[in-house]
Enzyme design. Structure first.
Site, mmCIF file in Angstrom:
data_model
loop_
_atom_site.group_PDB
_atom_site.id
_atom_site.type_symbol
_atom_site.label_atom_id
_atom_site.label_comp_id
_atom_site.label_asym_id
_atom_site.label_seq_id
_atom_site.Cartn_x
_atom_site.Cartn_y
_atom_site.Cartn_z
ATOM 1 N N LEU A 159 0.888 -1.340 0.111
ATOM 2 C CA LEU A 159 0.081 0.012 -0.079
ATOM 3 C C LEU A 159 0.931 1.287 0.085
ATOM 4 C CD1 LEU A 159 -2.693 -1.024 2.704
ATOM 5 C CD2 LEU A 159 -2.855 -1.410 0.475
ATOM 6 N N ASP A 160 0.327 2.306 -0.526
ATOM 7 C CA ASP A 160 1.203 3.533 -0.373
ATOM 8 C C ASP A 160 1.537 4.009 0.916
ATOM 9 O OD1 ASP A 160 0.957 3.893 -3.315
ATOM 10 O OD2 ASP A 160 -0.634 5.256 -3.220
ATOM 11 N N LYS A 161 2.350 4.649 0.941
ATOM 12 C CA LYS A 161 2.890 5.130 2.506
ATOM 13 C C LYS A 161 1.663 5.672 3.115
ATOM 14 C CE LYS A 161 5.515 8.724 4.878
ATOM 15 N NZ LYS A 161 6.574 9.706 4.808
ATOM 16 N N THR A 176 -1.547 5.336 2.534
ATOM 17 C CA THR A 176 -2.930 4.670 2.551
ATOM 18 C C THR A 176 -2.893 3.658 3.287
ATOM 19 O OG1 THR A 176 -3.036 4.832 -0.142
ATOM 20 C CG2 THR A 176 -4.256 3.226 0.963
#
Length: 317
Positions: free
Chosen positions: A132-134, A136
């Site tokens: 997951l993105d940082k 998110t």
């Protein structure tokens, strides 16, 4: 090619030819045998080289440092001998990289799981099957052995088209997408203008990407709560696809910056909650998959974390 009229020291000639490398770095490369003059290796930085000599430098890949265990207080909804499910907070980078060598999910997993993590992902990404993105938040699954890694990776590669994988995301988007249910199909690739961004590109120039969305609730015409399901798993996919159809995520500093002024249309409580969010309004709320060893279907749901829940509540979402 050395352009000086008189012979010059090898390290000086290299510094002129390769300005992106420091002189001390070039000297180390010479001593390690990574520099060739007219096709032959040379190891003396003070060696004189004449005009017209051909110099070549090979810069070896930097050996990745092994991440160290760090106790970061993971939230673990489920764990067994094969895998661990994590409810990742916003702000936590998944694996070490430039600028994020410590304080990552990998560091926390090494502390939590010890030596039991899968080795397939390499020293920097042990056990990591997806990411997951940082900024998110939400659910992730991590493999604790190679067999589990293989089984989970196959399910994520299929993206639930024919298998049991389920992934759904809660998103708060600017405006209300029309139609209320739909699919965004648009190829994605690194932006040519900003390598930190992902862009929609013409067919044949990027990677196939499909996002299914459904509007679940709305605050007037200003904001919609959208449920997104991925059919592919590209970097920043939901963020880019929703921005592509004119509905970027609230708080997204990369793909929604042009919508910042719309915050003035929101109730004061919502404006304050959005300012406090400091990230894109995206949460991995559902994760389901078949256990890679037993075949049992596991399904997990995660409520929106306090920062996102607060924003949604101020908007009646």
């Amino acid at each position: 090619m050395v352009a000086a009229e008189a012979p010059v020291r090898l390290d000086r000639a290299l510094a002129l030819l390769f300005p992106d490398l420091s002189r001390s770095r070039l000297q180390d490369l010479v001593r390690a045998g990574h520099v060739r003059r007219d096709g032959a290796a040379v190891r003396d930085p003070s060696l004189k080289v004449a005009a017209g000599a051909s110099l070549a430098v090979t810069v070896p890949e930097a050996a990745p440092a092994a991440p160290l265990p760090e106790a970061l207080g993971l939230v673990v909804p489920y764990e067994d001998d094969d895998l661990v499910v994590i409810d990742k907070p916003a702000g936590l980078v998944v694996h070490p990289g430039p600028g994020n060598e410590t304080g990552t999910l990998v560091n926390a997993l090494l502390d939590h799981c010890g030596d039991s993590l899968s080795g397939i992902g390499g020293v920097r990404r042990p056990g990591i099957v997806h990411r997951l993105d940082k900024d998110t938040s939400g659910l992730m699954v991590v493999a604790k052995n190679d067999a589990a890694h293989h089984g989970l990776a196959a399910q994520f590669a299929d993206h639930g088209r024919s298998g049991p994988l389920e992934r759904a995301y809660l998103a708060l988007a600017w405006g209300v997408p029309e139609p209320a249910r739909g699919t965004v199909t648009a190829e994605l690739a690194r932006s040519r203008h900003n390598r930190e961004k992902i862009a929609v590109v013409r067919p044949g120039e990027g990677r196939h990407a499909v996002t299914h969305y459904a509007v679940e609730a709305r605050h007037g015409a200003e904001v919609a709560r959208v449920r997104c399901r991925l059919e592919t798993g590209r970097t920043h996919q939901i963020r880019v696809h929703l921005a592509h159809i004119g509905h970027p995520l609230l708080g997204d500093p990369v793909y929604g910056a042009a919508f910042k002024t719309k915050a003035a249309r929101l109730p004061e409580a919502a404006q304050a909650a959005l300012a406090a969010l400091r990230r894109q309004a995206l949460h991995a709320a559902l994760l389901g998959f078949a256990h890679p060893r037993t075949g049992e279907h596991l399904r997990f749901e995660s409520a929106a974390p306090p920062d996102l829940a607060r924003l949604a509540a101020t908007l009646g979402l």
